[in-house]
Design an enzyme around this catalytic site. Structure first.
Site, PDB file in Angstrom:
ATOM      1  N   LYS A  61     -16.708  -5.836 -64.115  1.00 52.51           N
ATOM      2  CA  LYS A  61     -16.500  -5.531 -62.627  1.00 52.51           C
ATOM      3  C   LYS A  61     -17.957  -4.955 -62.159  1.00 52.51           C
ATOM      4  O   LYS A  61     -18.914  -4.577 -62.970  1.00 52.51           O
ATOM      5  CB  LYS A  61     -15.599  -4.120 -62.416  1.00 52.51           C
ATOM      6  CG  LYS A  61     -15.131  -3.898 -61.290  1.00 52.51           C
ATOM      7  CD  LYS A  61     -13.787  -4.535 -60.870  1.00 52.51           C
ATOM      8  CE  LYS A  61     -13.271  -4.687 -59.406  1.00 52.51           C
ATOM      9  NZ  LYS A  61     -12.189  -5.413 -59.320  1.00 52.51           N
TER      10      LYS A  61
ATOM     11  N   GLY B  31       3.761  -2.896 -47.406  1.00 52.15           N
ATOM     12  CA  GLY B  31       2.451  -3.544 -47.245  1.00 52.15           C
ATOM     13  C   GLY B  31       2.773  -4.992 -47.077  1.00 52.15           C
ATOM     14  O   GLY B  31       3.160  -5.664 -48.053  1.00 52.15           O
TER      15      GLY B  31
ATOM     16  N   GLY C  63       0.823  -7.623 -46.353  1.00 55.26           N
ATOM     17  CA  GLY C  63      -0.545  -8.109 -46.155  1.00 55.26           C
ATOM     18  C   GLY C  63      -0.471  -9.174 -47.260  1.00 55.26           C
ATOM     19  O   GLY C  63       0.512 -10.078 -47.231  1.00 55.26           O
ATOM     20  N   ASN C  64      -1.545  -9.669 -47.469  1.00 55.89           N
ATOM     21  CA  ASN C  64      -1.659 -10.856 -48.785  1.00 55.89           C
ATOM     22  C   ASN C  64      -0.652 -10.792 -49.558  1.00 55.89           C
ATOM     23  O   ASN C  64      -0.014 -11.827 -49.517  1.00 55.89           O
ATOM     24  CB  ASN C  64      -3.195 -11.321 -49.031  1.00 55.89           C
ATOM     25  CG  ASN C  64      -3.266 -12.315 -49.779  1.00 55.89           C
ATOM     26  OD1 ASN C  64      -2.891 -12.394 -50.732  1.00 55.89           O
ATOM     27  ND2 ASN C  64      -3.736 -13.327 -49.113  1.00 55.89           N
ATOM     28  N   VAL C  65      -0.555  -9.951 -50.337  1.00 58.50           N
ATOM     29  CA  VAL C  65       0.537  -9.784 -51.428  1.00 58.50           C
ATOM     30  C   VAL C  65       1.977  -9.754 -50.827  1.00 58.50           C
ATOM     31  O   VAL C  65       2.704 -10.443 -51.534  1.00 58.50           O
ATOM     32  CB  VAL C  65       0.216  -8.585 -52.321  1.00 58.50           C
ATOM     33  CG1 VAL C  65       1.164  -8.594 -53.653  1.00 58.50           C
ATOM     34  CG2 VAL C  65      -1.215  -8.770 -52.846  1.00 58.50           C
ATOM     35  N   GLY C  66       2.061  -8.863 -50.108  1.00 55.08           N
ATOM     36  CA  GLY C  66       3.289  -8.659 -49.603  1.00 55.08           C
ATOM     37  C   GLY C  66       4.093  -9.628 -48.798  1.00 55.08           C
ATOM     38  O   GLY C  66       5.291  -9.983 -49.007  1.00 55.08           O
TER      39      GLY C  66
HETATM   40  P1  NAD Z   1      -4.098  -6.637 -47.319  1.00 53.11           P
HETATM   41  O1  NAD Z   1      -5.319  -5.981 -46.937  1.00 53.11           O
HETATM   42  O2  NAD Z   1      -3.861  -8.103 -47.168  1.00 53.11           O
HETATM   43  O3  NAD Z   1      -2.886  -6.193 -46.952  1.00 53.11           O
HETATM   44  C1  NAD Z   1      -2.539  -4.751 -47.339  1.00 53.11           C
HETATM   45  C2  NAD Z   1      -1.488  -4.344 -46.274  1.00 53.11           C
HETATM   46  O4  NAD Z   1      -1.044  -2.841 -46.372  1.00 53.11           O
HETATM   47  C3  NAD Z   1      -1.582  -4.522 -44.825  1.00 53.11           C
HETATM   48  O5  NAD Z   1      -0.453  -5.238 -44.174  1.00 53.11           O
HETATM   49  C4  NAD Z   1      -1.710  -3.278 -44.303  1.00 53.11           C
HETATM   50  O6  NAD Z   1      -1.450  -3.224 -43.092  1.00 53.11           O
HETATM   51  C5  NAD Z   1      -0.936  -2.755 -45.253  1.00 53.11           C
HETATM   52  N1  NAD Z   1      -1.246  -1.073 -45.312  1.00 53.11           N
HETATM   53  C6  NAD Z   1      -2.359  -0.239 -44.777  1.00 53.11           C
HETATM   54  N2  NAD Z   1      -2.225   0.817 -44.964  1.00 53.11           N
HETATM   55  C7  NAD Z   1      -0.695   1.005 -45.103  1.00 53.11           C
HETATM   56  C8  NAD Z   1       0.135   2.211 -45.056  1.00 53.11           C
HETATM   57  N3  NAD Z   1      -0.463   3.278 -44.718  1.00 53.11           N
HETATM   58  N4  NAD Z   1       1.506   1.944 -45.147  1.00 53.11           N
HETATM   59  C9  NAD Z   1       2.015   0.726 -45.371  1.00 53.11           C
HETATM   60  N5  NAD Z   1       1.202  -0.183 -45.275  1.00 53.11           N
HETATM   61  C10 NAD Z   1      -0.041  -0.214 -45.321  1.00 53.11           C
HETATM   62  O7  NAD Z   1      -4.208  -6.454 -49.151  1.00 53.11           O
HETATM   63  P2  NAD Z   1      -3.778  -7.085 -50.192  1.00 53.11           P
HETATM   64  O8  NAD Z   1      -4.815  -8.136 -50.607  1.00 53.11           O
HETATM   65  O9  NAD Z   1      -2.294  -7.643 -49.937  1.00 53.11           O
HETATM   66  O10 NAD Z   1      -3.631  -6.203 -51.311  1.00 53.11           O
HETATM   67  C11 NAD Z   1      -2.797  -5.233 -51.420  1.00 53.11           C
HETATM   68  C12 NAD Z   1      -2.611  -4.368 -52.705  1.00 53.11           C
HETATM   69  O11 NAD Z   1      -2.742  -5.513 -53.786  1.00 53.11           O
HETATM   70  C13 NAD Z   1      -4.237  -3.783 -53.029  1.00 53.11           C
HETATM   71  O12 NAD Z   1      -3.833  -2.775 -53.801  1.00 53.11           O
HETATM   72  C14 NAD Z   1      -4.642  -4.841 -53.877  1.00 53.11           C
HETATM   73  O13 NAD Z   1      -5.878  -4.122 -54.773  1.00 53.11           O
HETATM   74  C15 NAD Z   1      -3.867  -5.271 -54.761  1.00 53.11           C
HETATM   75  N6  NAD Z   1      -4.185  -6.685 -55.161  1.00 53.11           N
HETATM   76  C16 NAD Z   1      -4.387  -7.787 -54.437  1.00 53.11           C
HETATM   77  C17 NAD Z   1      -4.816  -8.995 -54.991  1.00 53.11           C
HETATM   78  C18 NAD Z   1      -5.040 -10.145 -54.173  1.00 53.11           C
HETATM   79  O14 NAD Z   1      -5.176 -11.138 -54.639  1.00 53.11           O
HETATM   80  N7  NAD Z   1      -4.899  -9.927 -52.817  1.00 53.11           N
HETATM   81  C19 NAD Z   1      -4.748  -9.014 -56.238  1.00 53.11           C
HETATM   82  C20 NAD Z   1      -4.489  -7.986 -57.229  1.00 53.11           C
HETATM   83  C21 NAD Z   1      -4.154  -6.846 -56.639  1.00 53.11           C
END
Ligand code: NAD
Length: 371
Positions: A73, A183, A185-188
């Site tokens: 990292k 959430g 976002g990307n994952v959700g």
């Molecule tokens: P993202 O920024 O695309 O989405 C995050 C979502 O969380 C957004 O919709 C945001 O509005 C929401 N959010 C923020 N604060 C919030 C709250 N208080 N209550 C509810 N929702 C809230 O991020 P992502 O890429 O989807 O990542 C989400 C998690 O997954 C992180 O912990 C990240 O480390 C982990 N992760 C992501 C990936 C990846 O490839 N994207 C890989 C491994 C782990």
């Protein structure tokens, strides 16, 4: 002080560039299985300890995903919010040049906090090796695609498969299974999309503006449309609920997919989900995980459930095509989740501990055969 044990870290590099003021850290934890793979985060308070802990987490995640990657990292000490893009690029470029001698033989970068596609392009150009980072823009190389887009939804796709395996293990049919996702976002979004297409009912989800609920299943298509135009799930016609109540709903599966430590001392005793799939990193401490496990909740930990992203990075690293990503995620996440659940059942241990055992065995086996 970073502690050292039989697994690593192998190398801690701290770099400084007087011209740009760049201060950076790379921790290569373990390269038994291959070059250390892990993202770069840019934060004003990033420390060697934090980077070392994250590098160790990558050692286990990559070993369990059965990838020829070690764990690493890096961090750049800077406040992205106060930098112009030009200054940020200068700092990222200086960092990439300063660690040239270890990339990509010992370290392969990728995006993490405040780092995205553009910064990865800057990184590889300054570093001089196209293989020094993943998460690059798709059209970076002339004539062929050498980057795999984040929008593909690799991590959400892996979370979806970890959920399918866990539901089957629990004897719950996916059709009609009740799921809450913190959430959107990307994952959700991707996890919600794949699961709802299989007939699961996404009964609640949230974003930074709030949470929505529908006992009969949310209209995921509509929520995706709202999100694609930059809106919030709270702008839909669904019923609004307090954001924190999402962790306490009576669901088959709860998928935390946003923030760290959201399931904690305050709400853990109210968790009613049968299964928790950790889409986000560290949504709860190990102590809370133990308590919930003792209560009978099946928890698929982050380093198993959200490995889709790093599997996609591997495909990018070996020059594979976008179409190869999803099949490889499925080929890895499904058997790994099954192996973890079987071992956890046989030995009466938490899935996290079973996953750690398997990861360690893979490292020890590789060590035995390396000269
Ligand atoms: P993202 O920024 O695309 O989405 C995050 C979502 O969380 C957004 O919709 C945001 O509005 C929401 N959010 C923020 N604060 C919030 C709250 N208080 N209550 C509810 N929702 C809230 O991020 P992502 O890429 O989807 O990542 C989400 C998690 O997954 C992180 O912990 C990240 O480390 C982990 N992760 C992501 C990936 C990846 O490839 N994207 C890989 C491994 C782990």
């Amino acid at each position: 002080m970073v502690t050292h044990d039989e697994w690593g870290p192998e190398k801690i590099i701290q770099v400084y560039d007087a011209k740009t003021g760049m201060k950076g850290i790379v921790v290569v934890d373990n390269t038994t299985l291959g070059p250390g793979k892990g993202g770069i985060r840019m934060l004003p308070e990033v420390s060697v300890d934090e980077v070392a802990a994250l590098a160790r987490a990558m050692t286990w995640k990559n070993a369990l995903a059965d990838l020829p990657f070690g764990g690493a990292k890096s961090g750049i000490v800077a406040d992205s919010k106060t930098l112009t893009q030009e200054k940020k690029d200068e700092i990222v470029g200086a960092f990439a040049k300063a660690i040239r001698n270890v990339c990509p033989t010992m370290y392969i970068a990728g995006p993490d906090m405040y780092m995205a596609e553009h910064e990865m392009e800057v990184f590889v150009k300054a570093n001089g090796s196209i293989k020094s980072a993943t998460g690059k823009p798709k059209d970076l190389c002339e004539g062929y695609s050498c980057g795999i887009p984040h929008e593909l939804g690799s991590t959400g796709f892996g979370v979806y498969h970890a959920t399918l395996v866990s539901l089957k293990h629990f004897g719950i049919p996916v059709k009609g299974a009740k799921i809450a996702i913190e959430g959107f976002g990307n994952v959700g979004t991707f996890a919600a999309d794949f699961l709802s297409k299989d007939g699961a009912k996404i009964i609640a989800t949230s974003d930074s503006k709030g949470a929505v609920y529908n006992e009969n299943g949310l209209d995921v298509r509509e929520l995706l449309r709202i999100k694609s135009r930059g809106g919030s799930v709270t702008e839909s016609n669904e019923k609004k609920i307090p954001a924190e109540s999402i962790f306490e709903l009576d669901v088959d599966v709860l998928i935390p997919a946003a923030r760290a430590y959201v399931i904690n001392e305050k709400n853990a005793h109210n968790v009613r989900a049968k299964i928790i799939i950790e889409g986000a990193n560290i949504p709860m401490t190990i102590e809370i995980e133990k308590k919930l496990h003792q209560k009978g909740v099946l928890i698929i930990p982050d380093f198993i459930a959200n490995a889709g992203g790093v599997i996609s990075s591997y495909v990018e690293h070996i020059g594979g095509k976008t179409e190869e990503v999803f099949p490889m995620i499925e080929r890895k996440i499904v058997p790994n989740t099954i192996a973890v659940l079987e071992r956890s059942k046989q030995k009466g241990m938490m899935p996290r501990d079973a996953g750690m055992e398997i990861a360690k065995e893979r490292l020890l086996n590789a060590k035995r055969f390396s000269v």
